[in-house]
Motif scaffolding. Structure first.
Motif, PDB file in Angstrom:
ATOM      1  N   CYS A 189      -6.349   4.057   5.730  1.00 52.55           N
ATOM      2  CA  CYS A 189      -6.161   2.781   5.358  1.00 52.55           C
ATOM      3  C   CYS A 189      -4.871   1.436   6.436  1.00 52.55           C
ATOM      4  CB  CYS A 189      -5.037   3.235   4.464  1.00 52.55           C
ATOM      5  SG  CYS A 189      -4.295   1.716   3.162  1.00 52.55           S
TER       6      CYS A 189
ATOM      7  N   SER B 103      -1.350   0.090  -3.746  1.00 46.68           N
ATOM      8  CA  SER B 103      -1.770   1.585  -4.183  1.00 46.68           C
ATOM      9  C   SER B 103      -3.185   1.705  -3.896  1.00 46.68           C
ATOM     10  CB  SER B 103      -0.836   2.433  -3.936  1.00 46.68           C
ATOM     11  OG  SER B 103       0.685   2.006  -4.191  1.00 46.68           O
TER      12      SER B 103
ATOM     13  N   SER C 231      -5.838  -0.647  -2.045  1.00 51.54           N
ATOM     14  CA  SER C 231      -5.246  -0.819  -0.353  1.00 51.54           C
ATOM     15  C   SER C 231      -6.168   1.104  -0.238  1.00 51.54           C
ATOM     16  CB  SER C 231      -4.353   0.365  -0.128  1.00 51.54           C
ATOM     17  OG  SER C 231      -3.957   1.143   0.136  1.00 51.54           O
ATOM     18  N   LEU C 232      -6.739   2.083  -1.392  1.00 51.95           N
ATOM     19  CA  LEU C 232      -7.196   2.950  -0.968  1.00 51.95           C
ATOM     20  C   LEU C 232      -8.416   2.890  -1.143  1.00 51.95           C
ATOM     21  CD1 LEU C 232      -4.847   5.401  -3.390  1.00 51.95           C
ATOM     22  CD2 LEU C 232      -6.211   6.142  -1.076  1.00 51.95           C
TER      23      LEU C 232
ATOM     24  N   SER D 273       1.006  -1.222   0.207  1.00 50.78           N
ATOM     25  CA  SER D 273       0.057   0.559  -0.039  1.00 50.78           C
ATOM     26  C   SER D 273       1.056   1.272   0.311  1.00 50.78           C
ATOM     27  CB  SER D 273      -1.117   0.173   0.881  1.00 50.78           C
ATOM     28  OG  SER D 273      -0.765   1.108   1.279  1.00 50.78           O
TER      29      SER D 273
ATOM     30  N   GLY E 267       3.886   2.783  -3.774  1.00 54.07           N
ATOM     31  CA  GLY E 267       3.484   3.582  -5.141  1.00 54.07           C
ATOM     32  C   GLY E 267       4.012   4.289  -6.011  1.00 54.07           C
ATOM     33  N   LEU E 268       3.096   5.170  -6.278  1.00 57.50           N
ATOM     34  CA  LEU E 268       3.072   6.322  -7.583  1.00 57.50           C
ATOM     35  C   LEU E 268       3.836   7.305  -6.870  1.00 57.50           C
ATOM     36  CD1 LEU E 268       0.690   6.091 -10.003  1.00 57.50           C
ATOM     37  CD2 LEU E 268       3.387   5.749 -10.857  1.00 57.50           C
TER      38      LEU E 268
ATOM     39  N   MET F 243      -5.501   8.669   5.992  1.00 55.57           N
ATOM     40  CA  MET F 243      -7.317   8.165   5.219  1.00 55.57           C
ATOM     41  C   MET F 243      -7.394   6.531   5.804  1.00 55.57           C
ATOM     42  SD  MET F 243      -6.673   9.668   1.694  1.00 55.57           S
ATOM     43  CE  MET F 243      -6.394  11.239   1.123  1.00 55.57           C
TER      44      MET F 243
ATOM     45  N   ILE G  13     -10.714   1.366   1.295  1.00 58.22           N
ATOM     46  CA  ILE G  13     -11.070   2.412   2.450  1.00 58.22           C
ATOM     47  C   ILE G  13     -12.682   1.889   2.056  1.00 58.22           C
ATOM     48  CG2 ILE G  13     -11.097   4.407   3.876  1.00 58.22           C
ATOM     49  CD1 ILE G  13      -8.272   4.628   2.393  1.00 58.22           C
TER      50      ILE G  13
ATOM     51  N   TYR H  60      -5.422   9.673  -8.762  1.00 64.90           N
ATOM     52  CA  TYR H  60      -4.191   8.458  -8.935  1.00 64.90           C
ATOM     53  C   TYR H  60      -4.155   7.466  -9.969  1.00 64.90           C
ATOM     54  CZ  TYR H  60      -0.766   5.729  -5.972  1.00 64.90           C
ATOM     55  OH  TYR H  60       0.371   5.119  -5.429  1.00 64.90           O
TER      56      TYR H  60
ATOM     57  N   ASN I  54       6.023   7.264  -3.789  1.00 59.33           N
ATOM     58  CA  ASN I  54       8.004   7.481  -3.978  1.00 59.33           C
ATOM     59  C   ASN I  54       8.307   7.101  -5.362  1.00 59.33           C
ATOM     60  OD1 ASN I  54       6.251   4.912  -2.839  1.00 59.33           O
ATOM     61  ND2 ASN I  54       7.936   5.108  -1.579  1.00 59.33           N
TER      62      ASN I  54
ATOM     63  N   SER J 163       3.230   9.211   1.018  1.00 58.39           N
ATOM     64  CA  SER J 163       3.677   8.169   0.642  1.00 58.39           C
ATOM     65  C   SER J 163       3.490   6.991   1.759  1.00 58.39           C
ATOM     66  CB  SER J 163       5.202   8.384   0.758  1.00 58.39           C
ATOM     67  OG  SER J 163       6.098   7.150  -0.069  1.00 58.39           O
ATOM     68  N   LEU J 164       3.429   7.325   2.359  1.00 58.64           N
ATOM     69  CA  LEU J 164       3.525   6.392   4.248  1.00 58.64           C
ATOM     70  C   LEU J 164       1.896   5.913   4.163  1.00 58.64           C
ATOM     71  CD1 LEU J 164       5.479   7.684   6.804  1.00 58.64           C
ATOM     72  CD2 LEU J 164       6.326   5.601   5.616  1.00 58.64           C
ATOM     73  N   SER J 165       0.999   6.247   2.868  1.00 54.83           N
ATOM     74  CA  SER J 165      -0.239   5.782   3.330  1.00 54.83           C
ATOM     75  C   SER J 165      -1.250   6.238   4.424  1.00 54.83           C
ATOM     76  CB  SER J 165      -0.711   4.676   2.488  1.00 54.83           C
ATOM     77  OG  SER J 165      -0.559   3.703   1.870  1.00 54.83           O
TER      78      SER J 165
HETATM   79  N1  TRP Z   1       1.602   5.234  -0.648  1.00 58.52           N
HETATM   80  C1  TRP Z   1       1.020   5.690  -1.856  1.00 58.52           C
HETATM   81  C2  TRP Z   1       1.756   5.562  -2.681  1.00 58.52           C
HETATM   82  O1  TRP Z   1       2.850   5.914  -2.027  1.00 58.52           O
HETATM   83  C3  TRP Z   1      -0.359   5.784  -1.882  1.00 58.52           C
HETATM   84  C4  TRP Z   1      -1.316   5.692  -0.932  1.00 58.52           C
HETATM   85  C5  TRP Z   1      -1.997   4.036  -0.899  1.00 58.52           C
HETATM   86  C6  TRP Z   1      -2.129   5.739  -0.110  1.00 58.52           C
HETATM   87  N2  TRP Z   1      -3.036   3.997  -0.269  1.00 58.52           N
HETATM   88  C7  TRP Z   1      -2.591   5.410   0.551  1.00 58.52           C
HETATM   89  C8  TRP Z   1      -2.403   7.469   0.259  1.00 58.52           C
HETATM   90  C9  TRP Z   1      -4.057   5.481   1.676  1.00 58.52           C
HETATM   91  C10 TRP Z   1      -3.177   7.443   2.087  1.00 58.52           C
HETATM   92  C11 TRP Z   1      -4.093   6.753   2.430  1.00 58.52           C
HETATM   93  O2  TRP Z   1       1.494   6.131  -3.791  1.00 58.52           O
END
Ligand code: TRP
Length: 448
Positions: free
Chosen positions: A233, A319, A322-323, A21, A24-25, A231, A326, A104, A27, A226-228
């Protein structure tokens, strides 16, 4: 909640899905262009500080909320802070996740189109300028944008119909290590380019003159993206963790790997930017303009390009899964929808947003706010507003509202408490994160 929840089969499965998760993009596409626009080294420094003082504590907070209740964000908050309206934070998180999906998916569409270019050999024998044109041609064509975006979305939602474990776990566990190795190869290649040192200097030399408040805000947003975080998640994922794993070890592993991938993406991109005489401030198109030029000069570039875009596609897919999860989990557990119905509803809503975003580069380019088209606006709002708000909420809840015993129990590993870890978390979530995020909002709204 009577829904049966299946945990991740192994600790590795849980970590792989969480890293899947996070990596992803954000990073590989977003970090380099944000660093490029904000002066390189200084941005990296603020980013790393933010990961340590805000990112990891907020991730731990989300883990605690999720694992102590084994529920989605709304249900978890109703259990942890009963009788208060705190659960409404879940709505911000879900809106944020949908907003993020909107832009995204469009970038995922670009990756899909570039994979196709790589397969058809489009990258060979062109000049840097022509690579720029390749990208411009894509975003200016409404049909191409829609086709690739929709195609990726279709893959995403079909995979989701198979359920969390099979879909996410298997893909993430195989593809992530491969992506990592490939990035290392690409970094080595970039470091051997003539003039590579200028790129490294840009990325690691700390010079605050190009950063400014704006850059600090972006570094914060980037760390959360980047760390998700912010949200729910990580709340959702941690709700599947089993009770024996060490949350702190998982949080540090995920944050460490995620940041490493972002920095590797920087090492892959910037030496090439300077070596080919391109501009680090190019913005969202940066990676898509540089990479074809990188592959073109590599021995076996044809194969490397295909492999890279294929793995990036899988990283993006874990990613987006995972989004999407939610909103899906929320609809299933709080509104009693079947999984299939929840997936369809999420798909319909995100298709509308992603379609508007895809068209915001061409047909709808005149729809702008503060000089940003819809894509830029959602990209900005998602990280710099929604994720920070959600992260602030999670920090305040764990710092001030939930029973300290829950925190102690969740942070303990094999029955052993860790006072140092508890102190680090409490100080960060009670004071550091709220103050820093409130300052960011004051700055965003022009108060300071
Ligand atoms: N972290 C993912 C990225 O760097 C994006 C992402 C996936 C995200 N799930 C998330 C960001 C949940 C916030 C919350 O590409």
């Amino acid at each position: 909640m009577s829904h049966k929840r299946i945990g991740f089969a192994t600790r590795l499965g849980a970590i792989a899905a969480t890293v899947g998760s996070a990596v992803g993009l954000g990073n590989i596409w977003r970090f380099p262009y944000e660093a490029g626009q904000n002066g390189g080294g200084a941005f990296l420094l603020v980013y790393v500080l933010c990961v340590l003082l805000l990112g990891i504590p907020v991730m731990l907070s989300e883990f605690i909320i999720g694992r102590s209740t084994h529920q989605n964000m709304k249900g978890a908050l109703q259990t942890l802070v009963p009788g208060k309206k705190v659960y409404r934070l879940a709505y911000i998180c879900i809106t944020g996740a949908l907003v993020t999906l909107g832009f995204y998916f469009v970038v995922c569409g670009w990756v899909l189109q570039y994979l196709c270019h790589a397969v058809t050999g489009e990258f060979s024998g062109q000049t840097s300028q022509e690579y720029g044109l390749l990208f411009t041609r894509l975003i200016e064509s409404p049909w191409a944008m829609l086709l690739w975006t929709w195609l990726f979305m279709a893959v995403n939602f079909v995979v989701m119909l198979q359920g969390v474990q099979k879909g996410i776990e298997r893909i993430a566990a195989i593809m992530m290590p491969m992506l990592f190795v490939l990035l290392a190869v690409l970094c080595a290649n970039s470091l051997l380019l003539p003039g590579a040192h200028k790129g490294l200097q840009f990325l690691f030399n700390i010079d605050f003159s190009h950063l400014g408040w704006h850059g600090v805000v972006d570094a914060f947003g980037q760390a959360f993206m980047s760390l998700s975080l912010g949200m729910a998640c990580m709340v959702t994922y941690a709700s599947y963790f089993n009770d024996e794993t060490s949350l702190s070890r998982d949080a540090f592993t995920v944050a460490g790997l995620d940041s490493l991938v972002a920095i590797m993406a920087g090492v892959m991109i910037f030496p090439a930017v300077f070596s080919f005489g391109m501009q680090p401030e190019a913005g969202p198109k940066l990676v898509f303009e540089i990479l074809p030029a990188v592959f073109q000069q590599m021995t076996g570039g044809y194969i490397w390009a295909i492999l890279f875009f294929l793995l990036l596609l899988f990283a993006s897919l874990t990613s987006t899964i995972s989004l999407s999860e939610i909103a899906i989990k929320f609809l299933i557990e709080e509104h009693n929808l079947s999984r299939k119905k929840a997936i369809i509803l999420t798909a319909v809503f995100s298709t509308i947003l992603a379609t508007l975003c895809a068209l915001s580069f061409n047909v709808l380019r005149h729809w702008t706010v503060y000089n940003m088209n819809l894509f830029d606006l959602l990209n900005y709002l998602a990280s710099n507003v929604f994720m920070l708000l959600g992260g602030l909420g999670a920090a305040l809840i764990v710092g001030w509202l939930i029973d300290i015993k829950v925190i102690q129990r969740q942070l303990a590993h094999k029955g052993q408490r860790s006072p140092r870890l508890e102190r680090y978390l409490i100080v960060c979530v009670r004071y550091v994160a709220p103050i820093a995020i409130v300052l960011i909002f004051l700055q965003l709204t022009g108060v300071i």
